[in-house]
Design a protein around this motif. Structure first.
Motif, short mmCIF file in Angstrom:
data_model
loop_
_atom_site.label_atom_id
_atom_site.label_comp_id
_atom_site.label_asym_id
_atom_site.label_seq_id
_atom_site.Cartn_x
_atom_site.Cartn_y
_atom_site.Cartn_z
N GLN A 143 0.84 -1.21 0.00
CA GLN A 143 0.00 0.00 0.00
C GLN A 143 0.87 1.25 0.00
O GLN A 143 1.79 1.37 0.80
CB GLN A 143 -0.89 0.02 1.25
N ALA A 144 0.56 2.17 -0.90
CA ALA A 144 1.33 3.41 -0.99
C ALA A 144 0.42 4.62 -1.11
O ALA A 144 0.86 5.69 -1.49
CB ALA A 144 2.29 3.34 -2.17
N GLY A 145 -0.85 4.45 -0.80
CA GLY A 145 -1.80 5.54 -0.94
C GLY A 145 -1.62 6.61 0.12
O GLY A 145 -1.29 6.30 1.27
N ARG A 178 -3.61 3.29 -3.55
CA ARG A 178 -2.75 2.72 -4.58
C ARG A 178 -1.81 1.68 -3.99
O ARG A 178 -1.41 1.77 -2.84
CB ARG A 178 -1.96 3.80 -5.32
N ASP A 229 1.82 0.05 -4.88
CA ASP A 229 3.00 0.16 -5.73
C ASP A 229 3.96 -0.99 -5.43
O ASP A 229 3.85 -1.65 -4.40
CB ASP A 229 3.70 1.50 -5.49
#
Lengths: 339, 339
Positions: free
Chosen positions: A280-282, A288, A290
């Protein structure tokens, strides 16, 4: 940067810009092209592609007036996206006497053109995409054999060179999915990501772009798979690791010797390389996932004895677990305990 | 793939192609545009940009005839490079009734257009550049402080976020030079590459391209350097490592937590990351030095205690030595002894 415009011209331009910006008026009738300021805050103007007049002569007149107004208003960078369906506008846009635009980048259905207005100040417009990204698949099976191919097209055609399957990562495609796809497309073998073994950057590739290449170790997902030549492949086979090292066609080239050495070290369980997983990179409400590639602490990998294709299978499961945990609401599964 | 053309048409087309291919005749007078087969061996045709007629009407007629001839000759992919100075040809090239070309990619002074001729067979034309490449500089000084900036433009403007300097790698620029350049341009600090700490791939960046981002550890080249805000930077300072970890604005985002953890592990000497160096990569008489990023064997890094910014300085020298050795005629300095 740009000199301050004379006050009367600026006032007139501002009035015209207020009339044109953000309004979906027919630009073929109005004085200026429909446009809006970009969000970056650096004086950029985005011309509305949907509102471009279709007639090149009408467009040329409106563009010429618009450029004058934007210059007077102290604007800096102009962005003009011309759809393929209005390709006839490219000529007047590039005409020094009318638009004075240059090309920036293109996709199948449009070309982006730009003009930098400030005199004497260097352009700060961002460049177009600079790199292609490739992957090489070092696939080792349960008999410690390496998957090798001979290419049916390109510079290696007819050279009898046995090499690892390689290919380009598509725009929008995950690196780790790309390498598994390439193996499947070229050889019909199902293999799973084990570890990133090394990375190479080089210049002067297709269309003058630079290239980053990831050499990735994979293990077969089940034993006994028979490869068959597929897309753009002349021949494919399993080759014993020792034979692969012995016939290495890049022998004597320091960079490729080092790359091969990392492959062998991984196959022999001496080298873990880097893990890879989607995490998770949101931020700021954007969801999002990544892809992250990263290594373990120096002591950790050695103690755990995590190197090698077999271990790769275990690590791959661990990565999948981490990714799944990252899907959990608090993402705690993938967060290091130390933080 | 493409159906075989009818024999008489193919013979006529072949005759016309023989007349046109490779001859620098005036294409405005001749029947077909000047072109040659591409070297890849997959039925591609490269239209000679230098020999394009300037008059759009003349060009449109020649293009229409040429496309018919190439189709009859069983050609597959057509490549048309239109210089900015002949931008008026883009309109007819895109016209379905004349050229039927789409855009492929563009640089400042030209746009490349393509047409795929085979009916029903999917295009195998290579894609344009798919990625931008970025670097983040985790710079640690002799007091174990981290170099942080606040950006003057872009999405973080005004958010009071202290972050590591970041920037794009230019087309043709070496990754390791790019990160040192970014630090210098944004802060005026001279720092040298230490280690690659991790890598992130993500999608949907500028112009819809994907993005790979290298998080790189650097050490200052001399003590006592005072940073100053430069290009597109609002403020810059040294921040104690503990404070940097504590204020981490991406806290709770698994990918960025992992990235931060790798930075801290490197700063504390627990993690070596990957080395980077330019190595000889020339083959078939081509001279070239490419950048390789790679790790040590699992046990080796732990035993040598090579982690950390100080060690980074030592490793950087070692990498330079390896690169210099690679310059030697036999390149033996960089070849693993095991091979």
């Amino acid at each position: 940067m740009a000199a301050a415009p004379p006050a009367p011209a600026a006032a007139a331009a501002a009035q015209q810009l207020r009339a044109a910006h953000g309004e979906a008026a027919d630009a073929g009738v109005g004085d200026l092209l429909v446009a809006r300021d970009d969000a970056y805050g650096a004086g950029g103007v985005l011309i509305d592609a949907d509102a471009l007049p279709s007639d090149p002569a009408v467009f040329a007149d409106a563009l010429e007036r618009s450029v004058q107004a934007w210059r007077a208003a102290g604007k800096k960078g102009l962005w003009l996206k011309v759809p393929l369906s209005k390709a006839a506008l490219v000529g007047p846009a590039a005409d020094e006497a009318r638009g004075g635009f240059a090309f920036h980048h293109a996709e199948t259905d449009y070309v982006m053109m730009t003009r930098w207005l400030p005199q004497g100040a260097p352009s700060t417009l961002p460049p177009n995409a600079s790199h292609q990204v490739g992957v090489g698949a070092f696939v080792v099976n349960e008999r410690r054999e390496v998957l090798v191919v001979q290419e049916a097209l390109g510079p290696l055609k007819g050279k009898q060179v046995w090499k690892m399957p390689t290919g380009l990562v598509h725009q929008g495609e995950d690196l780790l999915a790309a390498v598994e796809r390439e193996v499947w497309e070229e050889t019909g073998v199902r293999a799973a990501f084990g570890a990133v073994l090394c990375m190479r950057q080089a210049h002067g590739f297709a269309f003058g772009k630079s290239d980053v290449f990831y050499c990735i170790g994979l293990h077969t997902t089940e034993p006994g798979q028979q490869p068959r030549p597929c897309i753009e492949i002349e021949a494919v086979r399993w080759m014993p690791l020792e034979e692969y090292v012995g016939q290495h066609f890049q022998r004597g080239v320091p960079l490729y010797e080092e790359m091969l050495d990392r492959c062998v070290a991984w196959a022999e369980g001496r080298y873990s390389g880097w893990r890879g997983a989607k995490l998770q990179a949101g931020m700021w409400g954007r969801e999002r996932m990544d892809t992250l590639l990263w290594g373990r602490d120096d002591g950790e990998a050695a103690e755990a004895g995590v190197g090698g294709p077999g271990a790769g299978a275990r690590r791959s499961e661990a990565a999948a677990t981490a990714a799944a945990a990252a899907d959990s609401p608090d993402g705690s599964g993938a967060r290091p305990a130390a933080l």
